[in-house]
Motif scaffolding. Structure first.
Motif, short mmCIF file in Angstrom:
data_model
loop_
_atom_site.label_atom_id
_atom_site.label_comp_id
_atom_site.label_asym_id
_atom_site.label_seq_id
_atom_site.Cartn_x
_atom_site.Cartn_y
_atom_site.Cartn_z
N ASP A 99 94.45 6.71 18.92
CA ASP A 99 93.39 7.54 18.33
C ASP A 99 92.92 8.61 19.34
N ILE A 100 93.90 9.36 19.83
CA ILE A 100 93.61 10.45 20.76
C ILE A 100 94.26 11.73 20.24
N SER A 101 93.87 12.84 20.82
CA SER A 101 94.42 14.13 20.40
C SER A 101 95.70 14.44 21.19
N ARG A 102 96.49 15.34 20.64
CA ARG A 102 97.70 15.82 21.31
C ARG A 102 97.33 16.45 22.66
N GLN A 103 96.22 17.17 22.67
CA GLN A 103 95.75 17.81 23.88
C GLN A 103 95.47 16.77 24.97
N THR A 104 94.90 15.64 24.60
CA THR A 104 94.63 14.57 25.56
C THR A 104 95.93 14.03 26.14
N PHE A 105 96.91 13.80 25.27
CA PHE A 105 98.20 13.31 25.76
C PHE A 105 98.78 14.27 26.79
N TYR A 106 98.86 15.55 26.45
CA TYR A 106 99.49 16.52 27.33
C TYR A 106 98.63 16.89 28.54
N TYR A 107 97.38 16.54 28.49
CA TYR A 107 96.53 16.71 29.68
C TYR A 107 96.98 15.73 30.75
N HIS A 108 97.39 14.53 30.32
CA HIS A 108 97.76 13.47 31.27
C HIS A 108 99.25 13.41 31.59
N PHE A 109 100.09 13.75 30.61
CA PHE A 109 101.53 13.59 30.78
C PHE A 109 102.28 14.80 30.25
N GLU A 110 103.39 15.12 30.92
CA GLU A 110 104.22 16.24 30.48
C GLU A 110 104.97 15.91 29.20
N ASP A 111 105.45 14.66 29.11
CA ASP A 111 106.22 14.23 27.95
C ASP A 111 106.28 12.70 27.96
N MET A 112 107.05 12.15 27.05
CA MET A 112 107.16 10.69 26.94
C MET A 112 107.81 10.07 28.18
N TYR A 113 108.76 10.78 28.78
CA TYR A 113 109.40 10.26 29.99
C TYR A 113 108.41 10.19 31.15
N ASP A 114 107.52 11.14 31.22
CA ASP A 114 106.48 11.13 32.24
C ASP A 114 105.56 9.92 32.05
N LEU A 115 105.21 9.63 30.81
CA LEU A 115 104.39 8.45 30.51
C LEU A 115 105.14 7.18 30.90
#
Length: 193
Positions: A40-56
């Motif tokens: 339940d987070i925004s796309r912006q929040t995801f990309y603020y923390h990680f470049e992509d799924m591999y980064d996560l």
């Protein structure tokens, strides 16, 4: 709550979500949208923390393995430290296998090697005190050799479903490794090449 703590909580939440999905399906089938909806987070929040799924994924493993390494600082022998790693893999086998199949053997080897090498190095440095002629260069070679072998054993064990228990693997490793670091350190500086 400080901004850094909130950021780390958000990252951990996304990492746990990723682990949940990795236990069910291949990594390349997991989308950012899956993580967003689950957390339940925004796309912006995801990309603020990680470049992509591999980064996560990389952050997930590095964070958990660093925590494991810190836990291993309280153990006295290499086998106790490696047992911690084996138990981690056993508890997260589906996630580790998913990572193995998505990021590949080399990247997973690198992640495990860094942590395993630190454990073996700590053990070798403690043992080295009894071998004053042991050189830094030889100690580094011994540590690298032992940790690479341990990681190879770990990855092969991980790929074997319903295989041996972590304790059985440690017993098998000990058959070969018992005294190996000490013997190698004793020979250090004496090979005369």
């Amino acid at each position: 709550m400080r901004k850094e703590e909130i950021s780390n909580q958000t990252k951990r939440k996304m990492a746990e979500s990723l682990k949940k999905f990795m236990a069910k399906k291949p990594f390349d089938k997991i989308t950012v949208r899956d993580i967003l909806e689950d957390c339940d987070i925004s796309r912006q929040t995801f990309y603020y923390h990680f470049e992509d799924m591999y980064d996560l994924l990389t952050w997930l493993f590095e964070t958990e393995l660093i925590a494991l390494l810190q836990e291993s600082e309280n153990v006295l022998t290499w086998d106790e430290g490696i047992l911690l790693v084996l138990r981690y893999v056993e508890q997260n086998r589906a996630v580790c296998l998913c990572a193995y199949h998505s990021i590949g053997r080399d990247e997973l080897h690198r992640m495990f090697h860094e942590q395993t090498a630190a454990m073996v190095d700590r053990f070798a440095e403690n043992v080295r005190q009894d071998y004053p002629k042991a050189t830094d260069e030889d100690t580094a070679v011994i540590t690298d050799f032992m940790s690479l072998a341990l990681v190879s054993i770990l990855v092969e064990w991980m790929k074997t479903p319903k295989g041996r228990t972590p304790e059985e693997v440690i017993r098998e490793i000990d058959l070969v490794y018992h005294g190996t670091v000490q013997n190698a350190l004793a020979r250090s500086g004496q090979h005369g090449f």
